[in-house]
Design a protein around this motif. Sequence first.
Motif, short mmCIF file in Angstrom:
data_model
loop_
_atom_site.label_atom_id
_atom_site.label_comp_id
_atom_site.label_asym_id
_atom_site.label_seq_id
_atom_site.Cartn_x
_atom_site.Cartn_y
_atom_site.Cartn_z
N VAL A 1 16.91 -35.94 -46.73
CA VAL A 1 17.65 -35.45 -47.39
C VAL A 1 19.40 -35.95 -47.37
O VAL A 1 20.02 -36.12 -46.21
N ILE A 2 19.85 -36.51 -48.82
CA ILE A 2 21.50 -36.82 -48.84
C ILE A 2 21.82 -35.59 -49.38
O ILE A 2 22.06 -35.85 -50.43
N ALA A 3 22.88 -35.28 -48.47
CA ALA A 3 23.34 -33.88 -49.55
C ALA A 3 25.28 -34.40 -49.43
O ALA A 3 25.66 -34.45 -48.83
N ARG A 4 25.65 -35.17 -50.51
CA ARG A 4 27.33 -35.64 -50.54
C ARG A 4 27.87 -35.20 -51.50
O ARG A 4 27.41 -34.81 -52.50
N VAL B 1 30.15 -35.53 -46.43
CA VAL B 1 28.64 -35.76 -46.34
C VAL B 1 28.10 -34.77 -45.95
O VAL B 1 28.95 -33.69 -44.63
N TYR B 2 27.71 -33.11 -46.52
CA TYR B 2 26.85 -31.79 -45.96
C TYR B 2 26.18 -32.33 -45.21
O TYR B 2 25.63 -31.36 -44.23
N TYR B 3 25.22 -33.04 -45.12
CA TYR B 3 23.50 -33.33 -44.77
C TYR B 3 23.04 -34.70 -45.01
O TYR B 3 23.13 -35.07 -46.08
N PRO C 1 26.65 -24.16 -61.20
CA PRO C 1 27.30 -24.02 -59.72
C PRO C 1 26.60 -22.70 -59.16
O PRO C 1 25.72 -21.73 -60.01
N GLY C 2 26.99 -22.57 -57.22
CA GLY C 2 26.47 -21.66 -57.16
C GLY C 2 25.54 -22.49 -55.20
O GLY C 2 26.85 -23.42 -55.19
N GLU C 3 24.50 -21.66 -54.92
CA GLU C 3 24.53 -22.08 -53.10
C GLU C 3 23.60 -22.91 -53.13
O GLU C 3 22.48 -22.69 -53.76
N VAL C 4 23.84 -24.06 -52.00
CA VAL C 4 22.27 -25.07 -52.08
C VAL C 4 22.33 -24.63 -50.36
O VAL C 4 23.27 -24.35 -50.01
N VAL C 5 20.76 -24.33 -50.56
CA VAL C 5 20.41 -24.16 -49.54
C VAL C 5 19.39 -25.10 -48.31
O VAL C 5 18.64 -25.47 -49.36
N ILE C 6 19.40 -26.18 -47.67
CA ILE C 6 18.77 -26.76 -46.75
C ILE C 6 18.48 -26.40 -46.14
O ILE C 6 19.24 -25.93 -44.42
N GLU C 7 17.08 -26.02 -45.29
CA GLU C 7 15.93 -25.76 -44.64
C GLU C 7 16.13 -26.87 -43.44
O GLU C 7 15.09 -27.80 -44.06
#
Lengths: 87, 286
Positions: free
Chosen positions: A12-15, A20-22, A53-59
């Motif tokens: 995962v690349i979350a930016r 850089v979130y993760y 719009p909302g929450e993103v969750v990375i397990e």
Amino acid sequence: MKQLEVIPHLNVIARAPFIVYYEGKAEAVTATNKVGTFDILPDHADFFSILSPGEVVIETADEPISFQISNGIITARNNEIMLFVNI
Amino acid sequence: MRRASAIEKEAKEINTIEDLTGIFESLASTQVAKVKNKVELSTDFFKLLWKRYSSIRIDPKTRITNRQLADADAKQAYIIISAEAGLSGEIDQRLIETMLQSYNPDTTDIIVLGSHGANQLSQRNVHYVRFFKVPESDHYIDVSPVIDAILPYSKTIVYFEEYVSLSVQNIRSIDLVSSMRDMSEGAEEDIMTAYNTIFEPSLDEIADQMEITMMKLALSQTILESSLAQAASRFNAMAVAKKRAGELIDDYMLEFHRAKRSESDRQMREVMISLKKKRQRLGAKR
């Protein structure tokens, strides 16, 4: 001799443009689009979506990482997930 | 010659100026480091996004380059990215002068970002059609209003300040759409089509959304570059001011010591004269 089963995982690349979130391995990603909240697990079909719009969750293997977004784009391809958020 | 106390007072004022310019100099240096980091992150972000965008189009560069945003007779727009406030050295002045060399009011409208640039244009009686404050925060740059303003134009040229090094900043102009191609060099990958990929919403809607997003990012990138160059220019201006203040203090101290010496010489002379007069009076009495 029995072969060890390889458990697939997501990369995962979350930016956001300046954040850089993760970046790393994950087990699942949860986000929301116009249709509703969805999960992406390993071996998901190729997927392209505009996020609401909302929450993103990375397990991850350790603990979940979550953050709020105002907009974004998610793509999934060959277990590589890219999240471009707050753009 | 001026009095030593007056010189000392002025030297103290210059000392305060030297301290202040020193503070501004370190603030500008911190700003340079901070913005540099943002530029790197933003460039990486753009490349990743382009990588995905290029995978959903057969020839994304052609599509984005040929995008018909306006009719061919429409005017072109110059976007000037200047500082929001003063204290940025002379770089904004150079920016305006460079832009004016190719400016033709019959074919071009000016859109200005930053109060400093707007003031510079007004001083030169150059008309601009839109003004925006430089849209910056620590988390994102919202350029949506600027993108909305440039969509009716046939072509958009951005004039901005480019950071080369701490001591060198150049003025650059780019065609916004061409710059998107330049930023994405070598970032293409295999095609994703509706046959093998789930698109939510449709592929066209996603492509449109991504194109606008990348245009915003390309413009944000130029704003960041300008901000970096302005911080470097501010750093240089403050370094020069600090050096000048230091030299002034040296001059003042020299003048102060001369005045002090001259005052004590004058006092000594007055004592000697009065002693001499006293001696003469005593001699006359005898």
